[in-house]
Design an enzyme around this catalytic site. Structure first.
Site, PDB file in Angstrom:
ATOM      1  N   ARG A 101       0.807  -1.226   0.000  1.00 42.39           N
ATOM      2  CA  ARG A 101       0.000   0.000   0.000  1.00 42.39           C
ATOM      3  C   ARG A 101       0.840   1.277   0.000  1.00 42.39           C
ATOM      4  O   ARG A 101       0.301   2.366   0.145  1.00 42.39           O
ATOM      5  CB  ARG A 101      -0.931  -0.001   1.222  1.00 42.39           C
ATOM      6  CG  ARG A 101      -0.209   0.279   2.510  1.00 42.39           C
ATOM      7  CD  ARG A 101      -0.960   0.020   3.780  1.00 42.39           C
ATOM      8  NE  ARG A 101      -2.345   0.383   3.845  1.00 42.39           N
ATOM      9  CZ  ARG A 101      -3.142   0.024   4.880  1.00 42.39           C
ATOM     10  NH1 ARG A 101      -2.639  -0.682   5.884  1.00 42.39           N
ATOM     11  NH2 ARG A 101      -4.409   0.388   4.893  1.00 42.39           N
ATOM     12  N   ASP A 251     -14.586  -3.810  13.267  1.00 37.87           N
ATOM     13  CA  ASP A 251     -15.296  -3.006  12.274  1.00 37.87           C
ATOM     14  C   ASP A 251     -16.790  -3.296  12.300  1.00 37.87           C
ATOM     15  O   ASP A 251     -17.621  -2.382  12.209  1.00 37.87           O
ATOM     16  CB  ASP A 251     -14.763  -3.287  10.872  1.00 37.87           C
ATOM     17  CG  ASP A 251     -13.260  -3.106  10.765  1.00 37.87           C
ATOM     18  OD1 ASP A 251     -12.704  -2.294  11.534  1.00 37.87           O
ATOM     19  OD2 ASP A 251     -12.648  -3.782   9.912  1.00 37.87           O
TER      20      ASP A 251
END
Length: 293
Positions: A101, A251
């Site tokens: 990333r 999450d």
């Protein structure tokens, strides 16, 4: 209509399926947006703010979000960078990640203060995480926090020291963001490891002292402590399961907690809703579990 804008990085997720790898689209704040969209009725609007590239995987990510009912009008395109990638490996249900990333397009999601302000117009709740902050350059992080001042912010510290240049800068940025938030949703194991908190009450006190509103401390499936202007207490009657895959446990908890509060539930009700969804999610592999909602 309640308008929720989740802010962060959508990524390609590779999860092992025997000797093969399955590709999906996920990311911590996107996971929460996905679960929110599935939990909430049409009177609630869920959007996502990120930046992607022009390649096939980026297009697939945007198409996936749109197909799932997540508003993509604030997803912008980078002409040179592409969407990030991560792979999950599991050991007895506990995950570890390998990331690609460093050149992710999402690192530019806060470039341009006018674009940020435009995205936040009409937004009732802005949701972000410590990972959102970690991937941004210093100027982008400052611009995002400035844009969020005075707004109704929900923040998950989601401490990932490998994404930060040093632990001090991580702690400072996390504390600043938490001080802007009406609701902070930390995980106690992370807070103990990186802030030295002795117990969840210490986590609550520290974030409250920084300026946070309500603080709800996730605890790996154990008792959940909460405190703030809406009251304080501990929900300690939560059943605990051995995970098949702990990916997106926090999450999904965040999504169900927030959904329950938006539907009129108390803090304790919302904690139980978050725990119940998280239990269903960790019973399956992957971040986005359709069977759970």
């Amino acid at each position: 209509m309640t308008r929720i804008l989740c802010i962060g990085e959508a990524m390609v997720e590779l999860s092992a399926q025997g000797d093969l790898w399955r590709a999906g689209i996920a990311g911590d704040t996107l996971n929460t947006a996905w679960y929110l969209r599935r939990l909430l009725g049409p009177s609630h609007h869920v959007g996502y703010l990120t930046r992607v590239g022009r390649g096939d995987f980026s297009r697939r990510a945007v198409d996936f979000m749109a197909a799932e009912g997540i508003d993509t009008s604030h997803v912008t395109t980078d002409p040179t960078r592409e969407i990030g990638l991560y792979a999950i490996t599991l050991t007895e249900g506990e995950r570890s990640f390998t990331y690609w990333r460093d050149t992710s397009a999402a690192r530019g999601l806060a470039d341009g203060p006018d674009r940020l302000q435009s995205a936040l117009v009409g937004c009732d709740i802005a949701y972000l995480s410590g990972i959102t902050l970690a991937i941004l350059p210093d100027a982008g992080r400052a611009a995002l926090l400035d844009a969020l001042r005075g707004r109704d912010v929900v923040f998950d510290p989601n401490l990932r020291p490998r994404l930060w240049p040093d632990a001090g800068r991580m702690r400072a940025a996390i504390t600043e963001a938490a001080g802007l938030a009406a609701l902070v949703l930390p995980s106690f194991d992370d807070e103990a490891a990186h802030f030295g908190d002795a117990d969840p009450k210490a986590t609550i006190a520290r974030y409250r002292a920084a300026g946070a509103g309500q603080v709800v401390v996730k605890n790996g499936g154990g008792p959940v402590a909460y405190g703030g202007p809406e009251g304080s207490g501990v929900v300690d009657d939560l059943p605990r399961d051995r995970p098949v895959d702990s990916t997106a446990a926090g999450d999904s908890f965040n999504a169900a907690y927030l959904a329950a509060r938006l539907e009129g539930g108390t803090c304790a009700d919302a904690i139980r809703a978050g725990h119940a969804l998280s239990r269903r999610v960790i019973a399956h592999p992957g971040a986005l579990v359709r069977a759970a909602v």
